[in-house]
Design a protein around this motif. Structure first.
Motif, mmCIF file in Angstrom:
data_model
loop_
_atom_site.group_PDB
_atom_site.id
_atom_site.type_symbol
_atom_site.label_atom_id
_atom_site.label_comp_id
_atom_site.label_asym_id
_atom_site.label_seq_id
_atom_site.Cartn_x
_atom_site.Cartn_y
_atom_site.Cartn_z
ATOM 1 N N LEU A 173 9.443 9.128 13.831
ATOM 2 C CA LEU A 173 8.957 8.312 15.074
ATOM 3 C C LEU A 173 7.521 8.020 14.915
ATOM 4 N N PRO A 174 7.057 7.031 15.143
ATOM 5 C CA PRO A 174 5.641 6.628 15.025
ATOM 6 C C PRO A 174 4.997 7.509 16.406
ATOM 7 N N THR A 175 3.753 7.913 15.943
ATOM 8 C CA THR A 175 3.068 8.956 17.192
ATOM 9 C C THR A 175 1.687 8.604 17.341
ATOM 10 N N ASP A 176 0.829 8.697 16.409
ATOM 11 C CA ASP A 176 -0.674 8.466 16.424
ATOM 12 C C ASP A 176 -0.955 8.157 15.029
ATOM 13 N N HIS A 177 -1.668 6.738 14.817
ATOM 14 C CA HIS A 177 -2.313 6.395 13.649
ATOM 15 C C HIS A 177 -3.652 6.292 13.520
ATOM 16 N N THR B 253 5.068 2.645 7.802
ATOM 17 C CA THR B 253 4.815 3.813 7.326
ATOM 18 C C THR B 253 5.526 4.775 7.938
ATOM 19 N N SER B 254 5.627 4.831 9.322
ATOM 20 C CA SER B 254 6.535 5.646 9.954
ATOM 21 C C SER B 254 8.022 5.613 9.831
ATOM 22 N N PHE B 255 8.491 4.342 9.559
ATOM 23 C CA PHE B 255 9.794 3.941 9.103
ATOM 24 C C PHE B 255 9.973 4.529 7.890
ATOM 25 N N LEU B 256 9.060 4.371 6.684
ATOM 26 C CA LEU B 256 9.472 4.894 5.425
ATOM 27 C C LEU B 256 9.564 6.519 5.250
ATOM 28 N N GLU B 257 8.883 7.108 6.365
ATOM 29 C CA GLU B 257 8.616 8.396 6.552
ATOM 30 C C GLU B 257 10.104 9.121 7.253
ATOM 31 N N ASN C 45 1.104 -1.317 0.060
ATOM 32 C CA ASN C 45 0.065 0.105 0.115
ATOM 33 C C ASN C 45 0.782 1.272 0.100
ATOM 34 N N VAL C 46 2.065 1.208 0.751
ATOM 35 C CA VAL C 46 2.828 2.357 0.553
ATOM 36 C C VAL C 46 4.316 2.143 -0.033
#
Length: 483
Positions: free
Chosen positions: A479-483, A472-476, A160-161
């Protein structure tokens, strides 16, 4: 003698169970037992000596004209209606003299495929199929239904990403093969070299990806594969007459990277999760020295056997999930993932029409190749120095961990990070997914650590939504926060 008896029992079990992550079969433990027994009688090869095997050299480049079109999959048998992305599969020759060829499967993105990054996924083992396990069971676009013949969409697929490339490596694994059977006795160094040769040839076949951002991801024994391949890519990028691969980062999931932490982490996890008793845990702490070069005592071996007996009949790769039951058609876990999925994949990938649609050489497909696994040669005690080099190189380095995995548990990953001796930039905090905790994250200097709550050794299988959010956070690069 005790080690020999224990190994004999372990090998006898292997011939009755063929699926990676099955109720008994543990390919990583099988390979590690053999390596540890070798180290006890042989002089250990130092990491410095071993790293010399990865020295740069020109690689084989074969003609690729017209092969992309041949590799395009028109449709997979049982594929659901509405499939809206391109998929390719086939072979890339990495050694024409031996007839050694590696099988790949590419799932392009349904949207933005021309700009989305390219991500290589590797499963471990060693000897286990990235296509059968990674694509069909974890993060690929399809899941095999219980009828063994039809597929369903995985709405949380990583394509998807990103455009996701799955590689069966080394030769002998999955659909990959060699015409020279001696190639099935291999190890870390040759696997890295062949994977690199695959990449530079594959990029000639798919030249539109040559300048695309590129990431390498994987789990379990890919904790060796991924850093070693990434290091080889960066080394070869310095050679001007070779293809420059635009490597941006790596992500290691529930990864085996250091033998000492793999041992200490697993038994501490067992004890802290009420799988073994205080007495067994105390016995291991008192009698076992898991550091490099240490002698494995009979007392230590006895307590390790006691720990594995005490573990009893649980799914090692997720201590809370039900086992695949022969008494019902489906035994869904709390997350909804069917633990019998590997049986469905085995049936599907051995269907002649499926193999034909994949452009695969007809073969008795298996989740893991036990011969490759049992005959694994070079395996450094630790790849933490390689990871440190990658951290210093400037690429993104992420370690992620499903927190219900008993095989390479979250405790092992935390001990690994402690050995890397990097400083905290962003302290431990919970990241959110759909209004609740998706896991926890720490930002270190040149390293990110993420846990995925309720996820197992195979993170995208049992927590697909949280896994896609993390990825998705890794590719961006955030750091992951809220999804």
């Amino acid at each position: 003698m005790k080690i020999a008896i224990h190994l004999s029992l372990h090998f006898s079990l292997l011939f009755f169970v063929s699926c990676y992550g099955g109720d008994v079969y543990d390919p990583l433990e099988n390979a590690l037992k053999i390596q540890r027994s070798r180290r006890s009688v042989l002089n250990h090869v130092s990491n410095e000596d071993h790293s010399a095997e990865y020295s740069t050299s020109p690689v084989y480049m074969g003609p690729q004209d017209g092969l992309k079109g041949v590799d395009k999959i028109s449709s997979l048998p049982g594929q659901p209606a509405g499939t809206d992305f391109d998929q390719y599969s086939g072979y890339v020759t990495v050694d024409p003299n031996h007839g050694r060829a590696l099988f790949y499967y590419l799932a392009e993105s349904p949207a933005n495929s021309s700009t989305n990054p390219l991500v290589l996924w590797l499963n471990g083992g060693p000897g286990c199929s990235s296509f059968g396990n990674g694509a069909m069971k974890e993060l690929g676009p399809f899941r095999v239904n219980a009828d063994n013949t039809t597929l369903s969409h995985n709405k949380y697929a990583w394509n998807n990403v990103a455009n996701v490339l799955f590689l069966d490596s080394p030769a002998g694994v999955g659909f990959s093969y060699s015409k020279n059977s001696s190639d099935y006795i291999t190890g870390d160094a040759q696997t890295a070299k062949d994977s690199y040769t695959f990449l530079v040839n594959w990029l000639e076949r798919f030249p539109e990806y040559k300048t695309r951002d590129f990431y390498i991801t994987g789990e379990s024994y890919a904790g060796h594969y991924v850093p070693q391949l990434a290091q080889l890519v960066l080394q070869n990028n310095k050679i001007t007459n070779q293809t420059v691969i635009n490597l941006k980062g790596i992500a290691l999931g529930n990864a085996y990277v250091d033998d000492e932490t793999a041992n200490t982490g697993i038994f501490d996890y067992f004890w802290s999760h009420a799988i073994i008793s205080d007495e067994i845990h105390d016995g291991i702490i008192s009698n076992c020295n898991f550091s490099e070069g240490a002698t494995l005592t009979d007392a230590c071996e006895d307590y390790q056997i006691k720990a594995r007996v005490a573990k009893s009949n649980i799914f090692f790769f997720d201590i809370y999930t039900p086992l695949c039951s022969p008494f019902s058609n489906s035994t869904p876990s709390i997350s909804g993932f069917d633990p019998c999925t590997e049986n469905y994949i085995l049936g599907y990938l051995n269907a002649p029409d499926v193999q034909q649609s994949l452009h695969a050489k007809p073969v008795q497909w298996e989740s893991c190749n036990m011969f490759v696994n049992t005959h694994w040669q070079d395996m450094p005690f630790t790849v933490l120095p390689v990871i440190q080099d990658l951290m210093a190189s400037g690429i993104s380095v992420w370690i992620y961990s499903g927190d219900t995995d008993g095989r390479i548990p979250v405790t092992t990953s935390r001990y690994d990070i402690s050995k890397l001796q990097t400083s905290v930039k962003t302290p431990w905090y919970p990241w959110m997914y759909q209004g609740e905790v998706g896991g926890y994250v720490v930002g270190y200097e040149n390293l990110t650590f993420v846990t995925i709550r309720g996820a197992v050794h195979f993170v995208p299988s049992y927590q697909p939504g949280r896994a896609l959010a993390f990825f998705t956070s890794f590719l961006e690069g955030k750091l992951p926060t809220d999804h």
